[in-house]
Design a protein around this motif. Sequence first.
Motif, short mmCIF file in Angstrom:
data_model
loop_
_atom_site.label_atom_id
_atom_site.label_comp_id
_atom_site.label_asym_id
_atom_site.label_seq_id
_atom_site.Cartn_x
_atom_site.Cartn_y
_atom_site.Cartn_z
N GLU A 92 -5.17 7.59 7.82
CA GLU A 92 -4.43 6.47 7.22
C GLU A 92 -5.16 5.14 7.45
OE1 GLU A 92 -0.16 7.10 6.95
OE2 GLU A 92 0.02 5.10 7.87
N ARG A 140 -3.30 0.47 4.59
CA ARG A 140 -3.04 1.86 4.96
C ARG A 140 -3.55 2.76 3.85
NH1 ARG A 140 2.99 1.86 7.84
NH2 ARG A 140 2.45 0.23 9.33
N GLU A 142 -2.83 5.38 2.31
CA GLU A 142 -1.73 6.32 2.08
C GLU A 142 -2.25 7.53 1.30
OE1 GLU A 142 1.40 5.99 3.07
OE2 GLU A 142 1.59 3.87 3.60
N ARG A 151 4.74 1.71 -2.31
CA ARG A 151 3.81 2.36 -1.39
C ARG A 151 2.39 2.09 -1.86
NH1 ARG A 151 4.42 5.31 2.67
NH2 ARG A 151 6.59 5.81 2.20
#
Length: 585
Positions: A92, A140, A142, A151
């Motif tokens: 991540e 991040r 993801e 997100r």
Amino acid sequence: MKASQFLLPTTKEDPQDAVVASHKLMIRAGLVRKSHSGLYSYLPLGLKILKKIESIIREEMNSSGALEFELPILTPSEFWETSGRWDKMGKEMFRLQDRHDNVSCLGPTHEESFCHLMKPMLKSYKDLPINVYQVHTKFRDEIRPRYGVIRSREFTMKDSYSYHLDDESLDETYQLMRKTYRSIFGRMGLATIPVQADSGNMGGSDSEEFMVVSPIGEETLMICPSCGYNGNIEKTAVILNEEASPTKSYLDGNKVETPNVKSIEEVASFFSVDKSETIKTVAMMGDGQGILVFIPGDRELNEAKLKNASGLNEIYAMGPKDLEQYNLKAGFIGPSSTFHPGLKLYLDTSISANREYVVGANEFEFHKKGFIFGDSLFHKDSLYERVDLVLARKGDSCPNCGSGLNEEKGIEVGHIFKLGQKYTKAFEMKVLDKNGKTRDLTMGCYGIGVNRCMATIIEQCNDEKGIFWPISVAPFEVCLVNITKKEEDTARVEEIYQSFKLSGIDIFWDDRDLGPGFKFKDSELIGFPIRLTLGKDFVERNEINILIRKSGKEIQHTYTNFESLKKQIADIIQDLYTDLGASNV
Ligand code: ATP
Ligand code: MG
């Protein structure tokens, strides 16, 4: 602001990769543009909203006594090695190497950086408690960036960290942050539910997530309609209603040949029993160690509970080699007293001691029926560690009052944690107490996803026409649409616009040379809370049409002087604020 001097790249078509309303509308209303996977550019209108959200957060954080900082986004690997998270954070983290071969990462969170910064500045109990925060970019990587900015891989977070001498002080700040978060979300028009959460690999004890109920939510919340208990699905304890009294164990049960019968569905159908009358054995590896987990066949393993119970960090399903090492027959594993001694055995508490189950016979293509765990569960030196290991589900008993739980989907917009001493110990953060004794500090952390809040507001505030922004975060409070044609009429509109500019009311004038339909559609898509239309009625009778975007209510205002128009608009704005407060108590 005049539209002719602004940029309004609105579109009719939904972007192809967008599946949720907020993502579609943010692009269509010209608030953001996609740059690459999980990366978004903010356009002026979108940025204005984001900044309004940030300033609500700053005002409330400042008023709680927290202090604002700004730390580098680039964080050296040493910090993460000190806390032991350099390896744990896995893929991540965006990692990079500089020209001197030093390794760093783009901070996904800043516990380590703040501990490094604060350590030399906190010397005495007099410096505590302290709550420090920033509103800054996080990165991040993801696995699945999705839903637009909900997100993404680069986003803005308000992250704060508090330092304390003892748990009592930590609890005080934790409760204060809990209250502050309710005010922050309430002010931006988000109705949130704080739900008890698992603290995962952050360490520590109490933790709550602030959830907005939404069908697109990625989290499952368990909500008790009777006592008000809220917990996320991972944290919610699953309780066995009637605990069975111990009886004899029939470890040998009846062995039955079960050719090609492996999955729980196949087993239940072969034996004509309910899935809950079978036992699911999950074979896992955790930090290099073999684990068998026994749960009722109709339940799902909750990895968070297993990690907490076992203290293991990384768990994954056993592969063929692991199964061979422990002499296990995939699909036919069941309870046994002669397992490989290296295996750790966990048995879920909702398995009853005296009920008959169908279980694997530990022999290829064999199961046992009528198997009873019996006394084997209750011996002090039992083979099994008996803990709660399954995911909660709708209808389970509330861990607080026993009523049936409901299930909802939720978007996590914020999170508060009591971290305890995990980081303060790693960074050796100590101060002198009143008696001149050295004491270890304890710590809390508190996050809010700023961009995610913006998208979540849109999820809550949209209709077939577009967005209706809560007044507190709207890009402009009022949109002025003039559909007059003559120069002298436009001059009167300009005069009203100029007066608004001086009045403290945030106004946007759509003065573009476009048809009325186009302007109306744009203003509804973008979601200005109040629209003033100055057209034929204004020219002929001095009538201004006031539309409230959210309710669709229209008001006719007869223009006599600016002061009375301003008063009416200010009252509407005030009502919209009152409305916002009322819907979020
Ligand atoms: P999630 O479970 O959704 O991945 P998280 O538990 O990893 O969230 P935290 O580490 O607690 O999130 O971060 C604090 C807040 O930052 C979250 O409550 C959320 O609002 C926001 N956030 C986390 N990850 C993202 C992301 N990839 N994009 C946008 N916002 C995010
Ligand atoms: Mg996450």
